[in-house]
Scaffold this motif. Structure first.
Motif, PDB file in Angstrom:
ATOM      1  N   VAL A 202     -63.210   3.873   3.774  1.00 45.24           N
ATOM      2  CA  VAL A 202     -62.395   3.202   4.797  1.00 45.24           C
ATOM      3  C   VAL A 202     -61.360   2.313   4.119  1.00 45.24           C
ATOM      4  O   VAL A 202     -60.167   2.377   4.434  1.00 45.24           O
ATOM      5  CB  VAL A 202     -63.273   2.369   5.758  1.00 45.24           C
ATOM      6  CG1 VAL A 202     -62.414   1.489   6.655  1.00 45.24           C
ATOM      7  CG2 VAL A 202     -64.176   3.266   6.591  1.00 45.24           C
ATOM      8  N   GLU A 203     -61.803   1.488   3.165  1.00 49.59           N
ATOM      9  CA  GLU A 203     -60.911   0.532   2.503  1.00 49.59           C
ATOM     10  C   GLU A 203     -59.812   1.220   1.694  1.00 49.59           C
ATOM     11  O   GLU A 203     -58.695   0.715   1.615  1.00 49.59           O
ATOM     12  CB  GLU A 203     -61.718  -0.389   1.590  1.00 49.59           C
ATOM     13  CG  GLU A 203     -62.622  -1.345   2.340  1.00 49.59           C
ATOM     14  CD  GLU A 203     -63.542  -2.145   1.429  1.00 49.59           C
ATOM     15  OE1 GLU A 203     -63.477  -1.968   0.189  1.00 49.59           O
ATOM     16  OE2 GLU A 203     -64.322  -2.942   1.958  1.00 49.59           O
ATOM     17  N   SER A 204     -60.128   2.369   1.114  1.00 49.21           N
ATOM     18  CA  SER A 204     -59.163   3.058   0.256  1.00 49.21           C
ATOM     19  C   SER A 204     -58.271   4.026   1.024  1.00 49.21           C
ATOM     20  O   SER A 204     -57.375   4.639   0.443  1.00 49.21           O
ATOM     21  CB  SER A 204     -59.904   3.820  -0.844  1.00 49.21           C
ATOM     22  OG  SER A 204     -60.624   4.909  -0.282  1.00 49.21           O
ATOM     23  N   GLY A 205     -58.517   4.192   2.315  1.00 53.33           N
ATOM     24  CA  GLY A 205     -57.721   5.117   3.103  1.00 53.33           C
ATOM     25  C   GLY A 205     -58.202   6.553   2.999  1.00 53.33           C
ATOM     26  O   GLY A 205     -57.530   7.477   3.464  1.00 53.33           O
ATOM     27  N   GLY A 206     -59.368   6.746   2.413  1.00 53.51           N
ATOM     28  CA  GLY A 206     -59.901   8.087   2.181  1.00 53.51           C
ATOM     29  C   GLY A 206     -60.275   8.857   3.433  1.00 53.51           C
ATOM     30  O   GLY A 206     -60.443  10.068   3.384  1.00 53.51           O
TER      31      GLY A 206
ATOM     32  N   ASP B 101     -59.357  -0.663  15.368  1.00 61.74           N
ATOM     33  CA  ASP B 101     -57.943  -1.005  15.216  1.00 61.74           C
ATOM     34  C   ASP B 101     -57.712  -2.420  15.758  1.00 61.74           C
ATOM     35  O   ASP B 101     -58.666  -3.099  16.152  1.00 61.74           O
ATOM     36  CB  ASP B 101     -57.032   0.029  15.889  1.00 61.74           C
ATOM     37  CG  ASP B 101     -57.113   0.041  17.412  1.00 61.74           C
ATOM     38  OD1 ASP B 101     -57.795  -0.819  18.016  1.00 61.74           O
ATOM     39  OD2 ASP B 101     -56.481   0.926  18.015  1.00 61.74           O
TER      40      ASP B 101
ATOM     41  N   GLY C 264     -58.312   8.866   6.114  1.00 58.18           N
ATOM     42  CA  GLY C 264     -57.071   9.217   6.782  1.00 58.18           C
ATOM     43  C   GLY C 264     -56.817   8.445   8.070  1.00 58.18           C
ATOM     44  O   GLY C 264     -56.024   8.871   8.896  1.00 58.18           O
ATOM     45  N   LEU C 265     -57.474   7.318   8.236  1.00 61.83           N
ATOM     46  CA  LEU C 265     -57.297   6.514   9.444  1.00 61.83           C
ATOM     47  C   LEU C 265     -56.091   5.594   9.285  1.00 61.83           C
ATOM     48  O   LEU C 265     -55.803   5.118   8.187  1.00 61.83           O
ATOM     49  CB  LEU C 265     -58.550   5.668   9.708  1.00 61.83           C
ATOM     50  CG  LEU C 265     -59.856   6.438   9.840  1.00 61.83           C
ATOM     51  CD1 LEU C 265     -61.036   5.474   9.919  1.00 61.83           C
ATOM     52  CD2 LEU C 265     -59.825   7.352  11.046  1.00 61.83           C
ATOM     53  N   THR C 266     -55.391   5.334  10.380  1.00 63.67           N
ATOM     54  CA  THR C 266     -54.258   4.419  10.343  1.00 63.67           C
ATOM     55  C   THR C 266     -54.523   3.239  11.272  1.00 63.67           C
ATOM     56  O   THR C 266     -55.303   3.338  12.210  1.00 63.67           O
ATOM     57  CB  THR C 266     -52.959   5.125  10.779  1.00 63.67           C
ATOM     58  OG1 THR C 266     -53.132   5.660  12.087  1.00 63.67           O
ATOM     59  CG2 THR C 266     -52.587   6.240   9.820  1.00 63.67           C
ATOM     60  N   ASN C 267     -53.875   2.136  10.988  1.00 59.33           N
ATOM     61  CA  ASN C 267     -53.987   0.905  11.784  1.00 59.33           C
ATOM     62  C   ASN C 267     -55.398   0.318  11.783  1.00 59.33           C
ATOM     63  O   ASN C 267     -55.830  -0.266  12.774  1.00 59.33           O
ATOM     64  CB  ASN C 267     -53.512   1.136  13.223  1.00 59.33           C
ATOM     65  CG  ASN C 267     -52.085   1.592  13.292  1.00 59.33           C
ATOM     66  OD1 ASN C 267     -51.243   1.108  12.550  1.00 59.33           O
ATOM     67  ND2 ASN C 267     -51.807   2.555  14.148  1.00 59.33           N
ATOM     68  N   VAL C 268     -56.106   0.461  10.688  1.00 56.84           N
ATOM     69  CA  VAL C 268     -57.456  -0.095  10.576  1.00 56.84           C
ATOM     70  C   VAL C 268     -57.360  -1.605  10.482  1.00 56.84           C
ATOM     71  O   VAL C 268     -56.607  -2.150   9.680  1.00 56.84           O
ATOM     72  CB  VAL C 268     -58.185   0.474   9.337  1.00 56.84           C
ATOM     73  CG1 VAL C 268     -59.501  -0.238   9.098  1.00 56.84           C
ATOM     74  CG2 VAL C 268     -58.394   1.971   9.498  1.00 56.84           C
ATOM     75  N   GLU C 269     -58.144  -2.293  11.299  1.00 53.36           N
ATOM     76  CA  GLU C 269     -58.159  -3.754  11.297  1.00 53.36           C
ATOM     77  C   GLU C 269     -59.529  -4.320  10.950  1.00 53.36           C
ATOM     78  O   GLU C 269     -59.637  -5.477  10.594  1.00 53.36           O
ATOM     79  CB  GLU C 269     -57.731  -4.300  12.655  1.00 53.36           C
ATOM     80  CG  GLU C 269     -56.259  -4.129  12.931  1.00 53.36           C
ATOM     81  CD  GLU C 269     -55.373  -5.036  12.095  1.00 53.36           C
ATOM     82  OE1 GLU C 269     -55.783  -6.169  11.785  1.00 53.36           O
ATOM     83  OE2 GLU C 269     -54.263  -4.603  11.755  1.00 53.36           O
TER      84      GLU C 269
END
Length: 82
Positions: free
Chosen positions: A21-25, A51, A27-32
């Motif tokens: 999740v932290e590394s963008g692995g 989000d 593929g999610l966008t707008n993670v809060e």
């Protein structure tokens, strides 16, 4: 949860999920944020990625043990290993 995936049943697996999740692995966008919760319908626990509007972007089921022992890891994030 729309996709039935394997249940996270170890702290190592939870750590890998959080790093992804932290590394963008994933593929999610707008993670809060990330949090743990309980499904009201059946009492099962899960870890979810949210989000800014608190909408669940992705979630995985977790065991009762991981719900009890992984809270600090989710709350504080994953620390790099040396």
């Amino acid at each position: 949860m729309s996709q039935e995936q394997s249940v996270i049943d170890s702290l190592d697996e939870l750590e890998r999920f959080l790093i992804a999740v932290e590394s963008g692995g994933l593929g999610l966008t707008n993670v809060e944020g990330v949090g743990m919760a309980t499904n009201n319908a059946d009492g099962r626990h899960f870890v979810a990625v949210f989000d800014k509007g608190h909408k669940v972007l992705h979630a995985r089921w977790i065991t009762d043990e991981i719900f009890a022992t992984g809270k600090d890891m989710v709350r504080n994030g994953v620390k790099g290993k040396h």
